[in-house]
Motif scaffolding. Sequence first.
Motif, PDB file in Angstrom:
ATOM      1  N   UNK A   2       0.828  -1.203   0.000  1.00 54.72           N
ATOM      2  CA  UNK A   2       0.000   0.000   0.000  1.00 54.72           C
ATOM      3  C   UNK A   2       0.863   1.254   0.000  1.00 54.72           C
ATOM      4  N   UNK A   3       0.389   2.246  -0.716  1.00 53.97           N
ATOM      5  CA  UNK A   3       1.052   3.544  -0.726  1.00 53.97           C
ATOM      6  C   UNK A   3       0.319   4.440   0.283  1.00 53.97           C
ATOM      7  N   UNK A   4       1.060   4.923   1.283  1.00 51.43           N
ATOM      8  CA  UNK A   4       0.490   5.805   2.301  1.00 51.43           C
ATOM      9  C   UNK A   4       1.127   7.170   2.152  1.00 51.43           C
ATOM     10  N   UNK A   5       0.276   8.200   2.090  1.00 53.70           N
ATOM     11  CA  UNK A   5       0.781   9.563   1.959  1.00 53.70           C
ATOM     12  C   UNK A   5      -0.100  10.513   2.770  1.00 53.70           C
ATOM     13  N   UNK A  57      -3.775   9.357   3.118  1.00 50.09           N
ATOM     14  CA  UNK A  57      -4.281   8.674   1.936  1.00 50.09           C
ATOM     15  C   UNK A  57      -3.682   7.271   1.866  1.00 50.09           C
ATOM     16  N   UNK A  58      -4.519   6.341   1.531  1.00 48.16           N
ATOM     17  CA  UNK A  58      -4.139   4.939   1.379  1.00 48.16           C
ATOM     18  C   UNK A  58      -4.383   4.593  -0.079  1.00 48.16           C
ATOM     19  N   UNK A  59      -3.313   4.309  -0.801  1.00 49.49           N
ATOM     20  CA  UNK A  59      -3.411   4.086  -2.253  1.00 49.49           C
ATOM     21  C   UNK A  59      -4.148   5.235  -2.939  1.00 49.49           C
ATOM     22  N   UNK A  60      -3.774   6.452  -2.558  1.00 45.68           N
ATOM     23  CA  UNK A  60      -4.265   7.706  -3.150  1.00 45.68           C
ATOM     24  C   UNK A  60      -5.733   8.003  -2.847  1.00 45.68           C
ATOM     25  N   UNK A  61      -6.309   7.331  -1.860  1.00 42.70           N
ATOM     26  CA  UNK A  61      -7.679   7.613  -1.422  1.00 42.70           C
ATOM     27  C   UNK A  61      -7.634   8.137   0.008  1.00 42.70           C
ATOM     28  N   UNK A  62      -8.262   9.289   0.260  1.00 42.18           N
ATOM     29  CA  UNK A  62      -8.312   9.845   1.615  1.00 42.18           C
ATOM     30  C   UNK A  62      -9.138   8.917   2.494  1.00 42.18           C
TER      31      UNK A  62
END
Length: 159
Positions: A2-5, A57-62
């Motif tokens: 997962x991408x976390x940002x 954001x988790x996989x580009x979803x807030x």
Amino acid sequence: MAKISFRKATRDDVALILYFIKELAAYEHLLDAVEATEAGLEQSLFDQEAAEVIFVEYNEEAVGFALFFQNYSTFVGGAGIYLEDLYVLDAYRGKGLGKMLLQQVAKIAVARHCGRFEWACLNWNEPSIAFYKHMGAVPMSDWTVYRITGQALQTLSEG
């Protein structure tokens, strides 16, 4: 993996901010107490800059947010950060996102040389209380929060 940002909210996020406020209120059994509107949030958050919001954001979803503002402590003799809201959608809990959000706000507090980072938690919310204590937070049992709203606030203002 997962991408976390993390990202700071913009004016275009007002509907999303209100969505998270309502999700948190529903979790706290206080949905009927929400008076916030998109127009009011836009004015207070982006015109008056009364508070700030960051999203995780988790996989580009807030999937979570933190709403906070700077305050001042006369005892510390400097600024602090007050966390008004911290919330992660139920489906994304247990992934460390709440801790990461808390860390992001703590980084902001440190960067601004704030002497305190504070928030309130409902007494019945044992999962959050345990989480906060695990992060090193200490409950301020010597203090009670007081609030004046509505007609009582109007009456006080009129002397």
